[in-house]
Design a protein around this motif. Structure first.
Motif, PDB file in Angstrom:
ATOM      1  N   ALA A 116       0.274  -1.127  -0.149  1.00  0.00           N
ATOM      2  CA  ALA A 116       0.503   0.333  -0.069  1.00  0.00           C
ATOM      3  C   ALA A 116       0.799   1.245  -0.056  1.00  0.00           C
ATOM      4  N   THR A 117       1.650   0.976   0.902  1.00  0.00           N
ATOM      5  CA  THR A 117       2.524   2.460   1.014  1.00  0.00           C
ATOM      6  C   THR A 117       3.518   2.990  -0.776  1.00  0.00           C
ATOM      7  N   SER A 118       3.778   1.480  -0.684  1.00  0.00           N
ATOM      8  CA  SER A 118       5.245   1.755  -2.540  1.00  0.00           C
ATOM      9  C   SER A 118       4.263   2.554  -3.250  1.00  0.00           C
ATOM     10  N   SER A 119       3.057   1.438  -3.529  1.00  0.00           N
ATOM     11  CA  SER A 119       2.363   2.145  -4.837  1.00  0.00           C
ATOM     12  C   SER A 119       1.743   3.557  -4.244  1.00  0.00           C
ATOM     13  N   ALA A 120       1.390   3.851  -2.703  1.00  0.00           N
ATOM     14  CA  ALA A 120       0.779   5.379  -3.020  1.00  0.00           C
ATOM     15  C   ALA A 120       1.931   6.368  -2.871  1.00  0.00           C
ATOM     16  N   LEU A 121       3.298   6.005  -3.116  1.00  0.00           N
ATOM     17  CA  LEU A 121       4.482   6.857  -2.547  1.00  0.00           C
ATOM     18  C   LEU A 121       4.328   7.022  -4.965  1.00  0.00           C
ATOM     19  N   LEU A 122       4.813   5.803  -5.186  1.00  0.00           N
ATOM     20  CA  LEU A 122       5.335   5.723  -6.889  1.00  0.00           C
ATOM     21  C   LEU A 122       3.521   6.928  -7.478  1.00  0.00           C
ATOM     22  N   ILE A 253      11.059  14.459  -0.263  1.00  0.00           N
ATOM     23  CA  ILE A 253      11.534  13.911   1.355  1.00  0.00           C
ATOM     24  C   ILE A 253      10.142  13.765   1.829  1.00  0.00           C
ATOM     25  N   SER A 254       9.257  14.399   1.402  1.00  0.00           N
ATOM     26  CA  SER A 254       8.106  14.783   2.363  1.00  0.00           C
ATOM     27  C   SER A 254       6.954  13.911   1.840  1.00  0.00           C
ATOM     28  N   TRP A 255       7.602  12.665   1.177  1.00  0.00           N
ATOM     29  CA  TRP A 255       6.339  11.446   1.733  1.00  0.00           C
ATOM     30  C   TRP A 255       7.521  10.605   2.075  1.00  0.00           C
ATOM     31  N   ASP A 283      10.358  11.936  11.130  1.00  0.00           N
ATOM     32  CA  ASP A 283       9.693  13.806  11.494  1.00  0.00           C
ATOM     33  C   ASP A 283       8.858  14.525  10.805  1.00  0.00           C
ATOM     34  N   ILE A 284       8.383  13.929   9.535  1.00  0.00           N
ATOM     35  CA  ILE A 284       7.608  14.003   8.453  1.00  0.00           C
ATOM     36  C   ILE A 284       6.074  13.685   9.035  1.00  0.00           C
ATOM     37  N   LEU A 285       5.913  12.730   9.583  1.00  0.00           N
ATOM     38  CA  LEU A 285       4.435  11.981   9.513  1.00  0.00           C
ATOM     39  C   LEU A 285       4.216  13.269  11.464  1.00  0.00           C
ATOM     40  N   ARG A 286       4.920  13.269  11.781  1.00  0.00           N
ATOM     41  CA  ARG A 286       4.354  14.709  12.998  1.00  0.00           C
ATOM     42  C   ARG A 286       4.146  15.940  12.630  1.00  0.00           C
ATOM     43  N   ARG A 287       4.004  16.403  11.003  1.00  0.00           N
ATOM     44  CA  ARG A 287       3.682  16.991  10.616  1.00  0.00           C
ATOM     45  C   ARG A 287       2.297  17.553   9.805  1.00  0.00           C
ATOM     46  N   ARG A 288       2.056  15.794  10.239  1.00  0.00           N
ATOM     47  CA  ARG A 288       0.104  15.394   9.429  1.00  0.00           C
ATOM     48  C   ARG A 288       0.254  16.055   8.000  1.00  0.00           C
ATOM     49  N   GLY A 289       1.301  16.177   7.035  1.00  0.00           N
ATOM     50  CA  GLY A 289       1.165  16.677   5.774  1.00  0.00           C
ATOM     51  C   GLY A 289       0.278  15.611   4.871  1.00  0.00           C
ATOM     52  N   ASN A 290      -0.230  14.535   5.151  1.00  0.00           N
ATOM     53  CA  ASN A 290      -0.856  13.267   4.582  1.00  0.00           C
ATOM     54  C   ASN A 290      -1.703  13.334   4.949  1.00  0.00           C
ATOM     55  N   VAL A 291      -2.657  13.663   4.754  1.00  0.00           N
ATOM     56  CA  VAL A 291      -4.175  13.818   5.424  1.00  0.00           C
ATOM     57  C   VAL A 291      -4.781  12.136   5.415  1.00  0.00           C
ATOM     58  N   GLY A 292      -4.416  11.325   4.600  1.00  0.00           N
ATOM     59  CA  GLY A 292      -4.649  10.331   5.031  1.00  0.00           C
ATOM     60  C   GLY A 292      -4.833   9.884   6.527  1.00  0.00           C
ATOM     61  N   LEU A 335      -4.277   6.782   1.890  1.00  0.00           N
ATOM     62  CA  LEU A 335      -2.817   6.929   1.831  1.00  0.00           C
ATOM     63  C   LEU A 335      -2.023   8.200   0.739  1.00  0.00           C
ATOM     64  N   THR A 336      -3.238   8.101  -0.592  1.00  0.00           N
ATOM     65  CA  THR A 336      -2.987   9.367  -1.557  1.00  0.00           C
ATOM     66  C   THR A 336      -4.180   9.649  -2.140  1.00  0.00           C
TER      67      THR A 336
END
Length: 607
Positions: A116-122, A253-255, A283-292, A335-336
């Protein structure tokens, strides 16, 4: 406070506090041998660290020369050139070709968190370039693992010219033959063990293929996918794509929050590049940039700064629940998603599915345990095989894991539907389950099967079940018996309740993040009084312990109420036990408190 550890007279056993058989049936051994203890002293002196922190670091194989870099894991120092992976340049070039030509790209992923994370990243990367990929994650039960011809046909009918598989595709399969017939090129991004027989595709990137010399075989598929994204981005920059089209170059880096989640959830070793992925991803997760991810964290009631524990035990299982008993694509869609309302709705559905999964798992585990308890406890079987008609195939891996933990031996759980069974196995250190399953398949005992040393999956006919059980005893019995005889709990140091402070927990975080291949520190608490112990929640035991100084420490033993550890705690109320566990910070309503996670105990009078 930190106390010196006591040992038995036998230098080989190094039995901490003289514990040679705990309630869990294990000897407690000091993690550090003499050379590692010397290394710890050197690390403490060079880095100006407290002795206990230096001991934890040295106990995880870090040398004095590597300690400084270890304490500050950064991508810029640990990131390899993606081109060192075999076929990476060919993969990056083919995907860049598709982006620049406006070809339709299809992505096929595995149904777990890594997939799921691999496909969402791509998908996020390709969408940032103006390319909207087709994405397919198979149904675990109806389609099974890996790409299938039907999915390829659907991609071709939708106009796809390039198929990228993530977290699957290393083995030859009929799907790739169908892709060739329909005019689809294939690029594989995977990390599973590879044999000599590889599929004929445009590029196969897998650090575990036998001709790959990158040394990055510990990566999860999402880590391999991130390296591929870096390589594709570099190739597009080299070709002038961003300058010519005016497309902003994406912030890769945001991903890293996706990379951290997939890495922890797939239980790959947290060393080298993986450790940097997780540290910076948190550290990125703490910023809550990914809405999902933010919606999932809220529905999971994640409190305090996110940690590997939260990834592995709160977020990961909820994403996995879709693939186990619901819609396999729900996690990827979450995740997307950039729509807060949509993300909140998917998160609620996944939370509900996870609760259903927990109930199914508990019901199946009860049936499996009743089936194997007498055989396993009597020592008649070194490898556990539990099976049942109508069991849900989506939870058999979890049940196998619980049986493995409970009986300290390799375990399989098999769900039968008529004459055919689908099963999963989990192993203990020193017993290669995957090799045995592949051999059983090669000998015709199984319809199919594969996996790696610690986990495997299989399909078999009911009339070969007894043959499979006999095969496992012959192939793995001796190794399983030896593994159990050598089972020990490694202790990093001895503490008192008063010494388990918030300051110590914060310092220990510098030696993290902890997870697979980089274990959480375990401390012994000598002869502490159990002042309170009660069952709580879903089979847990909550307790309070106190040292000789009178300072109390709250603790919890997860899923232990019916286990020897839980029974020992409940039976010792008012008395004393040697206790072993890990300490961490519990964040509640803005306050930080130390909590002990108990994993073993011993009678101070028996050792």
């Amino acid at each position: 406070m930190l106390q010196p550890m006591g040992f038995s007279d036998d230098p080989e056993s190094r039995a901490v506090l003289g514990v040679t058989r705990s309630v869990g049936g294990r000897v407690w051994r000091e993690r550090l041998d003499a050379p590692a203890a010397l290394a710890a002293e050197t690390i403490a002196q060079r880095q100006g660290l407290p002795d206990i922190i230096a001991r934890v670091i040295a106990g995880r194989g870090v040398t004095p020369d590597a300690a400084e870099g270890f304490l500050e894991p950064r991508l810029k120092t640990l990131m390899c050139d993606p081109s060192v992976l075999t076929d990476m340049d060919a993969a990056a070039a083919r995907i860049a070709d598709a982006v620049m030509a406006g070809e339709r790209i299809a992505v096929f992923a595995d149904y777990d968190v890594d997939g799921a994370t691999s496909s969402a990243l791509l998908a996020r990367f390709l969408r940032s370039l103006g390319t909207d990929p087709l994405i397919r994650i198979p149904d675990r039960i109806a389609e099974g693992y890996g790409p299938n011809p039907e999915a390829v046909s659907e991609f071709a009918d939708a106009g796809a010219k390039l198929l990228v598989t993530v977290d699957c595709g290393t083995s030859p399969c009929a799907a790739f033959e169908e892709a060739a017939k329909r005019g689809l090129d294939v690029v594989v991004l995977d990390h599973h063990q590879a044999g000599l027989d590889l599929p004929e595709v445009a590029a196969l990137v897998n650090p575990n293929r036998q001709d790959d010399l990158s040394g990055e075989g510990h990566l999860a598929a999402v880590g391999v996918t991130f390296l591929a994204v870096v390589a594709i981005n570099r190739e597009l920059r080299r070709r002038g794509f961003y300058a010519r089209t005016g497309t902003p170059e994406p912030d890769l880096i945001s991903w890293l929050d996706l990379v951290a989640l997939g890495t922890v959830a797939d239980v790959v070793p947290l060393k080298g590049l993986n450790r940097a992925f997780v540290v910076q991803g948190l550290d990125i997760l703490r910023r809550r940039g990914n809405v999902g991810l933010a919606a999932l964290a809220d529905i999971a009631r994640l409190s305090g700064p996110p940690s590997p524990y939260h990834l592995g035990f709160l977020l990961g299982p909820r994403i996995n629940a879709g693939g186990r008993i619901g819609d396999a694509e729900m996690g990827m869609r979450l995740l997307t998603s950039d729509d807060a309302a949509e993300a909140a709705d998917i998160a609620r559905q996944l939370d509900t599915l996870n609760a259903e999964r927990q109930a199914l798992e508990a019901e199946t585990l009860t049936a499996a345990d009743a089936q194997v308890a007498v055989v396993a406890s009597g020592g008649n079987r070194q490898v556990i095989v539990a099976h049942g008609e109508g069991w849900h195939a989506g939870v058999v891996g979890l049940v196998a894991s619980r049986l493995k933990e409970r009986y300290r031996r390799p375990a399989f759980a098999i769900a039968f539907s008529g004459d055919t069974g689908t099963g999963s196995g989990r192993s203990v250190s020193g017993v290669d389950l995957g090799a045995a399953v592949r051999k059983a398949a090669a000998e015709g005992i199984l319809v199919k099967g594969g996996g790696h040393a610690m986990a495997a999956g299989l399909t078999l006919s009911k009339n070969r079940l007894e043959d499979f059980e006999a095969f496992l005893e012959e192939a793995l019995g001796e190794a399983a018996m030896a593994a159990r005889a050598n089972d020990a709990l490694s202790i990093d140091g001895a503490l008192t309740a008063g010494g388990a402070t918030t300051e110590l927990c914060e310092m220990l975080e510098k030696a993290g993040p902890f997870g697979a291949g980089h274990p959480q520190p375990v401390f012994a608490f000598p002869a502490h009084r159990v002042t309170y112990a009660e069952p709580v929640g879903n089979g847990h035991v909550r307790c309070t312990i106190a040292g000789s100084g009178g300072v109390s420490l709250k603790g919890i033993a997860f899923r232990a109420a019916e286990e020897p550890l839980g029974q020992a705690l409940l039976g010792a109320r008012g008395g004393s036990l040697h206790l072993a566990g890990s300490i961490g910070l519990d964040h509640w309503r803005g306050q930080k408190k130390v909590q002990l996670r108990l994993i073993d105990a011993a009678d101070p009078l028996k050792g």
